[in-house]
Design a protein around this motif. Sequence first.
Motif, PDB file in Angstrom:
ATOM      1  N   HIS A 154       0.840  -1.191   0.000  1.00  0.00           N
ATOM      2  CA  HIS A 154       0.000   0.000   0.000  1.00  0.00           C
ATOM      3  C   HIS A 154       0.881   1.251   0.000  1.00  0.00           C
ATOM      4  O   HIS A 154       1.924   1.283   0.668  1.00  0.00           O
ATOM      5  CB  HIS A 154      -0.906   0.010   1.229  1.00  0.00           C
ATOM      6  N   PHE A 155       0.459   2.287  -0.730  1.00  0.00           N
ATOM      7  CA  PHE A 155       1.224   3.526  -0.821  1.00  0.00           C
ATOM      8  C   PHE A 155       0.464   4.656  -0.132  1.00  0.00           C
ATOM      9  O   PHE A 155      -0.720   4.878  -0.408  1.00  0.00           O
ATOM     10  CB  PHE A 155       1.481   3.890  -2.284  1.00  0.00           C
ATOM     11  N   ILE A 156       1.168   5.375   0.748  1.00  0.00           N
ATOM     12  CA  ILE A 156       0.568   6.497   1.465  1.00  0.00           C
ATOM     13  C   ILE A 156       1.459   7.723   1.269  1.00  0.00           C
ATOM     14  O   ILE A 156       2.587   7.757   1.764  1.00  0.00           O
ATOM     15  CB  ILE A 156       0.423   6.190   2.963  1.00  0.00           C
ATOM     16  N   PRO A 157       0.993   8.732   0.533  1.00  0.00           N
ATOM     17  CA  PRO A 157       1.809   9.940   0.334  1.00  0.00           C
ATOM     18  C   PRO A 157       1.753  10.852   1.551  1.00  0.00           C
ATOM     19  O   PRO A 157       0.710  10.993   2.186  1.00  0.00           O
ATOM     20  CB  PRO A 157       1.141  10.594  -0.885  1.00  0.00           C
ATOM     21  N   ILE A 158       2.886  11.477   1.884  1.00  0.00           N
ATOM     22  CA  ILE A 158       2.932  12.423   2.991  1.00  0.00           C
ATOM     23  C   ILE A 158       4.128  13.351   2.836  1.00  0.00           C
ATOM     24  O   ILE A 158       5.205  12.924   2.392  1.00  0.00           O
ATOM     25  CB  ILE A 158       3.026  11.695   4.356  1.00  0.00           C
ATOM     26  N   ASP A 159       3.944  14.603   3.180  1.00  0.00           N
ATOM     27  CA  ASP A 159       5.043  15.558   3.331  1.00  0.00           C
ATOM     28  C   ASP A 159       5.242  15.711   4.837  1.00  0.00           C
ATOM     29  O   ASP A 159       4.422  16.313   5.524  1.00  0.00           O
ATOM     30  CB  ASP A 159       4.688  16.895   2.688  1.00  0.00           C
ATOM     31  N   PHE A 160       6.329  15.146   5.368  1.00  0.00           N
ATOM     32  CA  PHE A 160       6.552  15.125   6.813  1.00  0.00           C
ATOM     33  C   PHE A 160       6.625  16.529   7.408  1.00  0.00           C
ATOM     34  O   PHE A 160       6.402  16.708   8.604  1.00  0.00           O
ATOM     35  CB  PHE A 160       7.844  14.374   7.136  1.00  0.00           C
ATOM     36  N   THR A 161       6.959  17.526   6.584  1.00  0.00           N
ATOM     37  CA  THR A 161       7.071  18.892   7.102  1.00  0.00           C
ATOM     38  C   THR A 161       5.716  19.593   7.190  1.00  0.00           C
ATOM     39  O   THR A 161       5.619  20.671   7.770  1.00  0.00           O
ATOM     40  CB  THR A 161       8.017  19.738   6.225  1.00  0.00           C
ATOM     41  N   LYS A 162       4.672  18.964   6.614  1.00  0.00           N
ATOM     42  CA  LYS A 162       3.372  19.637   6.560  1.00  0.00           C
ATOM     43  C   LYS A 162       2.237  18.834   7.175  1.00  0.00           C
ATOM     44  O   LYS A 162       1.191  19.400   7.491  1.00  0.00           O
ATOM     45  CB  LYS A 162       3.013  19.963   5.103  1.00  0.00           C
ATOM     46  N   GLU A 163       2.417  17.538   7.312  1.00  0.00           N
ATOM     47  CA  GLU A 163       1.303  16.702   7.736  1.00  0.00           C
ATOM     48  C   GLU A 163       1.726  15.743   8.834  1.00  0.00           C
ATOM     49  O   GLU A 163       2.851  15.247   8.866  1.00  0.00           O
ATOM     50  CB  GLU A 163       0.764  15.904   6.541  1.00  0.00           C
ATOM     51  N   ASN A 164       0.808  15.472   9.736  1.00  0.00           N
ATOM     52  CA  ASN A 164       1.007  14.518  10.810  1.00  0.00           C
ATOM     53  C   ASN A 164       0.860  13.099  10.272  1.00  0.00           C
ATOM     54  O   ASN A 164      -0.045  12.818   9.480  1.00  0.00           O
ATOM     55  CB  ASN A 164      -0.021  14.786  11.907  1.00  0.00           C
ATOM     56  N   LEU A 165       1.739  12.206  10.714  1.00  0.00           N
ATOM     57  CA  LEU A 165       1.706  10.823  10.239  1.00  0.00           C
ATOM     58  C   LEU A 165       0.369  10.161  10.547  1.00  0.00           C
ATOM     59  O   LEU A 165      -0.179   9.429   9.716  1.00  0.00           O
ATOM     60  CB  LEU A 165       2.845  10.034  10.873  1.00  0.00           C
ATOM     61  N   ALA A 166      -0.155  10.432  11.719  1.00  0.00           N
ATOM     62  CA  ALA A 166      -1.438   9.833  12.093  1.00  0.00           C
ATOM     63  C   ALA A 166      -2.539  10.260  11.136  1.00  0.00           C
ATOM     64  O   ALA A 166      -3.396   9.454  10.747  1.00  0.00           O
ATOM     65  CB  ALA A 166      -1.788  10.218  13.526  1.00  0.00           C
ATOM     66  N   ASP A 167      -2.541  11.532  10.740  1.00  0.00           N
ATOM     67  CA  ASP A 167      -3.554  12.016   9.802  1.00  0.00           C
ATOM     68  C   ASP A 167      -3.431  11.309   8.454  1.00  0.00           C
ATOM     69  O   ASP A 167      -4.434  10.968   7.818  1.00  0.00           O
ATOM     70  CB  ASP A 167      -3.427  13.528   9.609  1.00  0.00           C
TER      71      ASP A 167
END
Length: 302
Positions: A154-167
């Motif tokens: 499964h792929f989950i996109p995230i920008d660690f500087t802008k978004e919380n991992l839990a979200d």
Amino acid sequence: MKENQASYSAMITASIRAYHSMNDAPKIFDDFLAYRLIPQEVRALIEQGLTKYKQFDDPEHTASCSDQPIPWTALMQATNVLSRARYTEDALERAVRQGVKQYVILGAGMDTFAFRRPELLEQLEVFEVDHPATQNFKLLRLADLGWEHPAQLHFIPIDFTKENLADAFNRSSSYDPNVKSFFSWLGVTMYLTREEVFATLRSITDIAPKDSAVVFDYFDTDAFIPEKSSPKMQKKQEVFQKLGEKMITGFNPVTLDEEIAILGLRLYDNLSPEDIEKRYFKGRKDGYHAPEHGHIAYAIVE
């Protein structure tokens, strides 16, 4: 990393794993698929010394990253890439035997686990978490290669500087916060602020049950003090700053256990460069040594 641009350090990391797999013996970590994930034109640029590199979101645009080429041989000596990968997958194997059912790869880059370790994939749900630009680049590359996505990947996109991992994980219907999980977070902490690093570690304790685990690597604080940092470390920082991926953060290995305990994590292992040398590089004849200032931490969710 730059906005809307795939991580060049992810390409270099995959190149290091590929070079080692094809050329070195004995192997510390055998990523026999990494070479295929790197497009030929990118491989050529790296091998030519990184005088220029392409912005992957805009193939017609190139940007000068250095007046002097960055030597290919210098990049291939980045042994932290090999030791941290070996440590992590050895730890994952033990964790699976102890009941871990989910494997989360934070900052996955060009990771090949889901295609390289079918015997473990049968026992796991695997989640690759990365910046959207890097993840999109990888998905396009997988499509070009014709590699079929395993159902467990499964792929989950995230920008660690802008978004919380839990979200970010709340967007995934496949991740189960009640299932014992193993997180790897390699080659990322040094590019984030301390606050961003601790926020991500805190998020892990929020979304993973007791006895889940996280392995992450980090540089010690001396790496960022010019009079204490090694010449190799200073050169490494210069290289990645020119590539637009500046290293900014180190941690004190003596106080790390106290700092992450506040987040709900117990430090289980904290390898120093000397520990890494003894475990993975002792007796080698090829000049490979443990990375100066490089550490590997293994923490358990309390």
